[in-house]
Each structure stands twice: as C-alpha cells, then as structure tokens.
Design an enzyme around this catalytic site. Sequence first.
Site, PDB file in Angstrom:
ATOM      1  N   LYS A 112       0.821  -1.207   0.000  1.00  9.97           N
ATOM      2  CA  LYS A 112       0.000   0.000   0.000  1.00  9.97           C
ATOM      3  C   LYS A 112       0.863   1.269   0.000  1.00  9.97           C
ATOM      4  O   LYS A 112       0.424   2.306  -0.477  1.00  9.97           O
ATOM      5  CB  LYS A 112      -0.912   0.043   1.234  1.00  9.97           C
ATOM      6  CG  LYS A 112      -1.810  -1.169   1.452  1.00  9.97           C
ATOM      7  CD  LYS A 112      -2.934  -1.232   0.464  1.00  9.97           C
ATOM      8  CE  LYS A 112      -4.077  -2.170   0.872  1.00  9.97           C
ATOM      9  NZ  LYS A 112      -3.724  -3.582   1.049  1.00  9.97           N
TER      10      LYS A 112
HETATM   11  C1  LIG Z   1      -4.431  -4.724   0.735  1.00  9.70           C
HETATM   12  C2  LIG Z   1      -3.701  -6.019   0.800  1.00  9.70           C
HETATM   13  C3  LIG Z   1      -4.016  -7.086  -0.053  1.00  9.70           C
HETATM   14  C4  LIG Z   1      -5.175  -7.031  -1.015  1.00  9.70           C
HETATM   15  O1  LIG Z   1      -4.992  -6.088  -2.041  1.00  9.70           O
HETATM   16  P1  LIG Z   1      -6.248  -5.544  -2.853  1.00  9.70           P
HETATM   17  O2  LIG Z   1      -5.746  -4.453  -3.700  1.00  9.70           O
HETATM   18  O3  LIG Z   1      -7.248  -5.083  -1.837  1.00  9.70           O
HETATM   19  O4  LIG Z   1      -6.785  -6.710  -3.641  1.00  9.70           O
HETATM   20  C5  LIG Z   1      -3.227  -8.219   0.015  1.00  9.70           C
HETATM   21  N1  LIG Z   1      -2.202  -8.317   0.895  1.00  9.70           N
HETATM   22  C6  LIG Z   1      -1.884  -7.306   1.724  1.00  9.70           C
HETATM   23  C7  LIG Z   1      -0.761  -7.487   2.673  1.00  9.70           C
HETATM   24  C8  LIG Z   1      -2.616  -6.131   1.707  1.00  9.70           C
HETATM   25  O5  LIG Z   1      -2.287  -5.126   2.545  1.00  9.70           O
END
Ligand SMILES: *Cc1c(COP(=O)(O)O)cnc(C)c1O
Length: 461
Positions: A112
């Site tokens: 993120k």
């Molecule tokens: C947010 C997240 C996901 C999922 O990603 P999306 O874009 O919501 O499909 C998977 N793994 C981790 C560690 C995340 O923080």
Amino acid sequence: MRYISTRGTAPILSFGEAMMTGLARDGGLYVPEVVPTLTEAEIAAMAGQSYEDIAFAVMRPYLGDTFGDDEFRRLIVKAYAGFGHAARAPLVQLGANHFLLELFHGPTLAFKDFAMQLIGQMMQAALAKTGQRITIVGATSGDTGSAAMEAFRGLSNVDLFILYPHGRVSEVQRRQMTTPSEANVHALAMDGDFDDAQARVKDMFNDFAFRDGVRLAGVNSINWARVLAQVVYYFSAAVSLGAPHRSVSFTVPTGNFGDIFAGYIARKMGLPIERLVIATNHNDILHRALTTGNYLKDGVRASISPSMDIQVSSNFERALFDAYGRDGQAVTALLGELGAGGFHISQGALEYLRSTFASGRCSEDETSATIKTFYATTGEVLCPHSAVGVHVAGAHQSATPMITLATAHPAKFPDAVEAAMGIRPPLPTRMADLYTRPERLTRVPNDLGALQSLIRERIAH
Ligand SMILES: *Cc1c(COP(=O)(O)O)cnc(C)c1O
C-alpha cells in the site's frame, strides 16, 4: 486525459479532480476514458532504468495538465525516498520459473505504501496550489490505514480519519495506525468487520451535504490515483524478466481487487502479461465468481491473512465495466442486486474476464504449510498474504515466468508466521521501537450519524 464513472452518470473529471473525488457521485468508480498504450520500444527502453524513471514513463500519460513534468518527477522521487530498498520493488527467485516481487520495503511494510506515499505527495502539491483543506476518510482492513497515516501525518491541508474493524487487525497494523502523534491524523476503531467500515465510508460519500460540507476525499483503493501508482511495478518486474520480448504472468493475493486491477491496466497498456491469477484465502467470492459466474456474498470469515478478509471487492466493478462493454447502466443494475446478496455474471462478460484472469483459493492450513515449506526450501520468509499467492501460483505454473506479488513483510504478521514455521520474524531495525510508542485511538460504533458528528467536531478544531 478524461475520467468517467463505471455507472455512467457522474461528471467527467480530470486526473486531479478524480484523485480528490474518490467515489463518483453516482456511486461508481472513475476509470480513464481511454487507456493509453506504450509502444514496444517505449517498454524496451525501461530495461535498466530506475524505479522512479519507470514510474514517470508509465504514469505520465494519465496526468493531463495536473502536474508539470519536472514537478511530477520530484513528487515521485520524494514518494519513494523513504523506502528501505534501493530497488524499491526487488524481484527474488523462488524456483526455476517462479519469482517473488517484494513490495514490502516501504515505511509501513506493505505494498500500500507504493500508492499512498505518492498520493500523499500529489494531494499536498495540488492543495498547496489552491490553499484548500480536505477531509480524508478511509476504511481499512489494516494496511491501507497504516500506509495512509504514514503518508498524511503532519500535512497541513489534510485531516485524515481511518476506520478499522476493532480487534480484527494485527498488533503491528494497529500500532502503525495508533502511534503517529500528529494532530491531523485520527485512528477510529469501529465495531464490525471491514465490509461494515467500507460501507460507512461509502455512506459518507453518498451523503452529499456531509461530503461537500467537510470537503470529503478518499484514499481507498477506489481512488484511481492509487490504482495508477500500482501499475508501475508490473512494468518494472516484467521488464527485468525480459518484457516486451518475453511474456510473464502474475499471481496477486487479492482482497479489494485494486492491486490485480493495476495489473489488468498494465496489460491493456501493452505489457505482455499472459495471465493474471487472483489468489484468495477462504474468503473466496472472486474465485467462486470466476468459476461459477455467480458473485454471491456469504459473510466474512476471519483468517490469518486479514488484509484479504473481504467479500465485496470494490474494484471488481471496474473490471465488470469493461466486461459489460463499458455499459454503466448494466453495471448499476448488477451492483444494485448486490444488496440482496449477489448477481449472475452474463456469459459474454464471464468469457471476457476469463480471457485475462484465472483464480485459485488457499485454505488456512495451506497458507501455514506454504510459509513453512518455502522457508525450508528457499530461505524466504513469506507473510501469510504472500503465502496465499505463492500457493495458488503453484497450480498455474507454465513455460511463462510466474511472478507472485509479496504484499507485506512477514514481521507485520508475526503470530501467523511464528505459528507456521517456529521463528518470529523481527521488524526491520528502522521501526524497532514500534512496540514502545504510546497509542492514541477512539472507539466508535457502526453508526453513520455518530461517525459524522465525530468528524465534524474534530475538524472544527
Ligand atoms: C491490501 C492487501 C491485499 C489485497 O490487495 P487488494 O488491492 O485489496 O486486492 C493483500 N495483501 C496485503 C498485505 C494487503 O495489505
């Protein structure tokens, strides 16, 4: 470049406007009117370039006149300066034809950070030009919230409120949200699960009086700018394995469908991606939808990969929009049925989705076993989300190189990792004091009115 809503009736916006708006006023999500393509020569030229240079080349066509070229380059450099790895998104080899894209070297140890750090820089630069102040409200299953706190803490034109499901995030995730001391960031622990938190945020966007009154903006993965920032590492990874001269496939641990949708955009831009494999934990609505054609909610079950404990994958709407020939009315009708439990995807739309996406599901036991096995055979410590991806990728091996996205650092989920392989992964030294910093949070009910009052009151000060 113009941005249109997946539901067809919201105003058409520029990049800067779409970034500030988040959810469209008709309840839809913004997508580019036309996805720009890069030529083979332009992709080939990325070989050996820095992550920042690739980021500029990939994102520039989407920006219109929101930022000048030099300004945008500076924002990119600032966004990734705090990462703990010079390559930003390094690729490591797990097996003969299987690679792991480490996306966890940012300040909060999850992918993120790639989007959030950049969006923080871009919003600040855009707001500084107008002198405006905005209120950002976001829902999180853990990692979005911590990444947003880190990206927006101390920014002068932004108040940030993060709603997370009380008791359902890991201790590291919670501490990353509750320990920033700046007065403009607020961690709200809400009763309910992630879908409840996301629903309340959507309610706030659909309450136009509130939305306009507090100048609401969003940083959830529905925000187009976030998706765009994530397109970059598909290019950097594929090019380092020989694209555009060689195709690759990706497996993506998936929750809200934002990360894998970025891969879909990379493919539309001309990157030779053969397959995009959706990897889910036991919250497998997307795997069931692709297999059966029925997108049916059946309640969220907690797992050891909590950032994927989601039933309603917001960004899937963007894929549906294309699968239904960009028919906003058809998308509106489908999403309307979701309130009653779900919808059936038409045969034509399903074939469109299956021509790009494959899918697989990983149980809790398989997740733990994968962490254990891959540590023993490769020395690589996987977080539970990455392990879901690695397990599902195993069923989709072919002559095409497979790149699995490692979405978080194992130290972000130390209990699950320790239970699986007997060793507790340590935090990187740059954040070793996390457990001793004081926490600051507010418990809130799952109630729209109460949340709105709290936000109005806090931003008045
Ligand atoms: C947010 C997240 C996901 C999922 O990603 P999306 O874009 O919501 O499909 C998977 N793994 C981790 C560690 C995340 O923080």
